[in-house]
Design a protein around this motif. Structure first.
Motif, PDB file in Angstrom:
ATOM      1  N   PRO A 241       0.808  -1.223   0.000  1.00  0.00           N
ATOM      2  CA  PRO A 241       0.000   0.000   0.000  1.00  0.00           C
ATOM      3  C   PRO A 241       0.840   1.272   0.000  1.00  0.00           C
ATOM      4  O   PRO A 241       0.400   2.301  -0.500  1.00  0.00           O
ATOM      5  CB  PRO A 241      -0.821  -0.119   1.297  1.00  0.00           C
ATOM      6  N   LEU A 245       0.339   4.237  -2.640  1.00  0.00           N
ATOM      7  CA  LEU A 245      -0.007   5.580  -2.167  1.00  0.00           C
ATOM      8  C   LEU A 245       1.015   6.617  -2.625  1.00  0.00           C
ATOM      9  O   LEU A 245       0.654   7.686  -3.123  1.00  0.00           O
ATOM     10  CB  LEU A 245      -0.094   5.568  -0.635  1.00  0.00           C
ATOM     11  N   GLY A 257       4.467   8.166   1.740  1.00  0.00           N
ATOM     12  CA  GLY A 257       3.417   7.156   1.794  1.00  0.00           C
ATOM     13  C   GLY A 257       3.540   6.275   3.021  1.00  0.00           C
ATOM     14  O   GLY A 257       2.534   5.944   3.674  1.00  0.00           O
ATOM     15  N   ILE A 261       0.708   6.029   6.053  1.00  0.00           N
ATOM     16  CA  ILE A 261       0.078   4.758   6.411  1.00  0.00           C
ATOM     17  C   ILE A 261       0.420   4.366   7.842  1.00  0.00           C
ATOM     18  O   ILE A 261      -0.442   3.878   8.593  1.00  0.00           O
ATOM     19  CB  ILE A 261       0.496   3.669   5.414  1.00  0.00           C
ATOM     20  N   LEU A 288      -7.020   2.096   2.075  1.00  0.00           N
ATOM     21  CA  LEU A 288      -6.536   3.380   1.573  1.00  0.00           C
ATOM     22  C   LEU A 288      -5.910   3.205   0.191  1.00  0.00           C
ATOM     23  O   LEU A 288      -6.121   4.033  -0.706  1.00  0.00           O
ATOM     24  CB  LEU A 288      -5.514   3.957   2.553  1.00  0.00           C
ATOM     25  N   ALA A 289      -5.167   2.110   0.005  1.00  0.00           N
ATOM     26  CA  ALA A 289      -4.564   1.833  -1.304  1.00  0.00           C
ATOM     27  C   ALA A 289      -5.640   1.601  -2.359  1.00  0.00           C
ATOM     28  O   ALA A 289      -5.503   2.041  -3.508  1.00  0.00           O
ATOM     29  CB  ALA A 289      -3.645   0.620  -1.210  1.00  0.00           C
ATOM     30  N   PHE A 292      -6.969   4.865  -3.595  1.00  0.00           N
ATOM     31  CA  PHE A 292      -6.037   5.517  -4.517  1.00  0.00           C
ATOM     32  C   PHE A 292      -6.034   4.834  -5.877  1.00  0.00           C
ATOM     33  O   PHE A 292      -5.915   5.498  -6.912  1.00  0.00           O
ATOM     34  CB  PHE A 292      -4.629   5.525  -3.922  1.00  0.00           C
ATOM     35  N   GLY A 299      -0.639   7.321  -7.748  1.00  0.00           N
ATOM     36  CA  GLY A 299      -0.183   7.698  -6.418  1.00  0.00           C
ATOM     37  C   GLY A 299       0.001   9.192  -6.272  1.00  0.00           C
ATOM     38  O   GLY A 299      -0.246   9.978  -7.185  1.00  0.00           O
TER      39      GLY A 299
END
Length: 309
Positions: A241, A245, A257, A261, A288-289, A292, A299
């Motif tokens: 992730p 991100l 990123g 996270i 969250l990834a 995105f 990203g």
């Protein structure tokens, strides 16, 4: 307020560890345009080599100094990661020049299984420890501002400092050296890079070596905190992730990123977990990834890829 700051700081430190693993993904992708699924295995075998050589070298050479033993073990492990890079280029990558990205991706999966097996064969499958002298005891700071002060882990602070220095060195390497520029050229187009005289085989050895050293630093820090065992290879899954991100082509993006996270996981688990039964820390990064991937797939700092036909 003090508890919030402690949680925030803990998230930042965890995020730096994620960022170190994510850096390996970014380095390989910037040089070859392929997502390296072997990065977790590289972290594992690097940590195993450091743990075992730090045990063996004092026995072989009769060294009593912990610092000298660790310096020699790190140096030998770095050479070992360079040998792995040379072997990967010579026996795998040089036969895959100008192949489809899917072919290179499958090659990295095969490399990951090979490294896992080789690590167990060479270094054993037990749980090992790494002692590089990092301070373990926490300290209290800002006593005058908060009652009782803030509890800070010196080990996490040291790891963050090492990570920051490594990131700064990599950023300078990519932006201001001829090798760094050659790496970016190879990532854009293998054939074009070769046509202007860039030696593709040497470039791949360089980038896999640099990724191996990054994996070694990450493995040493993870191993010092949690011990070295074969589940360490799954650390790469925690970094996926992060690269989504931050962007697959951005070194600063991997760091930012990771910090986002790390902090998001800790804060959501502490403040939202009690209301939903806990476990947010496990899936927060992946959700969250996913967001995105839906709305900004390149990203935060990645380059937007535009294909003209």
């Amino acid at each position: 307020m003090a508890f919030f700051l402690e949680t925030l700081f803990g998230g930042l430190m965890t995020g730096m560890l994620y960022s170190l693993v994510a850096l390996g993904f970014v380095l390989i992708f910037k040089a070859s345009g392929v997502f390296n699924f072997a990065q977790g295995a590289m972290v594992l075998i690097a940590a195993l080599s450091m743990a075992r050589f730090s045990e063996w070298i004092p026995q072989w050479l009769g060294i009593e100094s912990l610092l000298l033993a660790n310096v020699l073990a790190f140096s030998v492990s770095a050479v070992f990661m360079w040998l792995i890079a040379v072997a990967i280029e010579r026996w795998a990558l040089r036969y895959l020049v100008n192949q489809e990205g899917t072919t290179l991706l499958m090659a990295t999966i095969g490399i990951a299984y090979f490294l896992d097996g080789m690590g167990q064969m060479l270094f054993g499958s037990n749980v090992y420890s790494i002692d590089v002298g990092m301070p373990k005891d926490p300290v209290f700071i800002l006593d005058s501002m908060f009652e009782g002060g803030l509890l800070i882990s010196l080990e996490d602070l040291t790891a963050a400092g090492v990570s920051a220095l490594l990131v700064a060195a990599l950023a300078i390497f990519f932006q201001y050296t001829s090798v760094g520029r050659a790496l970016r050229a190879v990532a854009d187009d293998h054939q074009a890079a070769q046509s202007i005289g860039i030696p593709l085989n040497r470039i791949w050895v360089v980038v896999w070596t640099v990724a191996g050293v990054v994996a070694l630093v990450a493995g040493v820090i993870w191993g010092s905190k949690f011990g070295v065992q074969f589940t360490l290879s799954t650390a790469a899954l925690r970094a996926l992730p992060v690269v989504i991100l931050g962007g697959l082509t951005s070194v600063p993006g991997a760091i930012i990123g990771g910090l986002i996270i790390g902090v998001g996981e800790k804060l959501s688990e502490v403040y939202l977990g009690p209301y939903v039964g806990g476990g947010i820390e496990i899936w927060f990064a992946y959700m969250l990834a996913l967001v995105f991937l839906l709305f900004r797939p390149q990203g935060l700092f990645g380059e937007k890829i535009i294909d003209r036909v």
